[in-house]
Design a protein around this motif. Structure first.
Motif, mmCIF file in Angstrom:
data_model
loop_
_atom_site.group_PDB
_atom_site.id
_atom_site.type_symbol
_atom_site.label_atom_id
_atom_site.label_comp_id
_atom_site.label_asym_id
_atom_site.label_seq_id
_atom_site.Cartn_x
_atom_site.Cartn_y
_atom_site.Cartn_z
ATOM 1 N N ARG A 69 10.577 33.198 24.429
ATOM 2 C CA ARG A 69 11.233 32.617 25.600
ATOM 3 C C ARG A 69 10.579 33.166 26.864
ATOM 4 N N GLY A 102 15.740 26.985 30.123
ATOM 5 C CA GLY A 102 16.987 26.999 30.885
ATOM 6 C C GLY A 102 16.865 27.258 32.375
ATOM 7 N N ALA A 136 23.146 16.878 29.793
ATOM 8 C CA ALA A 136 23.595 18.205 29.371
ATOM 9 C C ALA A 136 25.019 18.152 28.849
ATOM 10 N N GLU A 137 25.269 18.931 27.837
ATOM 11 C CA GLU A 137 26.610 18.981 27.261
ATOM 12 C C GLU A 137 27.606 19.602 28.226
ATOM 13 N N ASP A 138 27.117 20.508 29.106
ATOM 14 C CA ASP A 138 28.016 21.146 30.070
ATOM 15 C C ASP A 138 27.764 20.665 31.500
ATOM 16 N N TRP A 141 22.726 21.913 32.597
ATOM 17 C CA TRP A 141 21.333 21.956 32.144
ATOM 18 C C TRP A 141 21.325 21.655 30.659
ATOM 19 N N SER A 143 20.578 22.009 26.781
ATOM 20 C CA SER A 143 20.334 23.187 25.927
ATOM 21 C C SER A 143 18.910 23.160 25.387
ATOM 22 N N ALA A 144 18.459 24.298 24.870
ATOM 23 C CA ALA A 144 17.134 24.359 24.239
ATOM 24 C C ALA A 144 17.055 23.367 23.089
ATOM 25 N N GLN A 146 18.593 20.500 22.862
ATOM 26 C CA GLN A 146 18.429 19.164 23.416
ATOM 27 C C GLN A 146 17.001 18.933 23.898
ATOM 28 N N HIS A 147 16.359 19.990 24.364
ATOM 29 C CA HIS A 147 14.952 19.892 24.780
ATOM 30 C C HIS A 147 14.026 19.765 23.578
#
Length: 149
Positions: A69, A102, A136-138, A141, A143-144, A146-147
């Motif tokens: 990361r 992120g 994004a779920e929230d 941004w 999530s990793a 989703q990317h």
């Protein structure tokens, strides 16, 4: 959280000097990984300008290949007619590449209000209206996962 700091700046300058010791124009980058190690890279210049790559691309691809990361990144430029080195804020393509780790990834940005001429900012501050936040779920941004990482 690690920031884009003077150490990262110096490592980018060292990489630039190693790769292009006498060049009047050059670009290099350095990135901290989550374990504190540093990856560096240079821009890939090509006769066909469409094939050029940003200096951040090398460290980004290497970190991704290692399953690591990136937590901070900086891009430094040396240009004719300028004294010293300039920090370049990440272009839109590099913001997109770094986005997989992120909104808290710190990046070096040009900052005239700073004595050094640059500062460290999280991606979210650099790109507060990130287009993929719509997915994004929230709602902040993606999530990793989703990317796709």
């Amino acid at each position: 959280m690690m920031e884009a700091d003077q150490n990262l700046f110096d490592r980018a300058v060292d990489q630039m000097t190693l790769r292009w010791p006498g060049a009047s124009e050059a670009v290099a980058a350095a990135a901290y990984l989550d374990d504190g190690s540093i990856l560096t890279g240079v821009s890939l210049d090509n006769f066909n300008a469409a094939m050029n790559l940003c200096a951040e691309t090398g460290p980004i691809c290497e970190a991704y290949s290692q399953g690591r990361r990136i937590v901070a990144s900086i891009c430094v430029s040396r240009e004719p007619g300028r004294d010293g080195f300039t920090v370049l804020s990440p272009c839109g393509a590099c913001q997109e590449r770094l986005a997989i780790w992120g909104p808290t990834v710190e990046v070096g940005v040009s900052d005239a209000s700073s004595s050094s001429g640059w500062s460290s900012r999280p991606l979210l501050a650099v790109n507060p209206y990130y287009w993929a936040a719509a997915f994004a779920e929230d709602d902040v941004w993606p999530s990793a996962a989703q990317h796709g990482s």
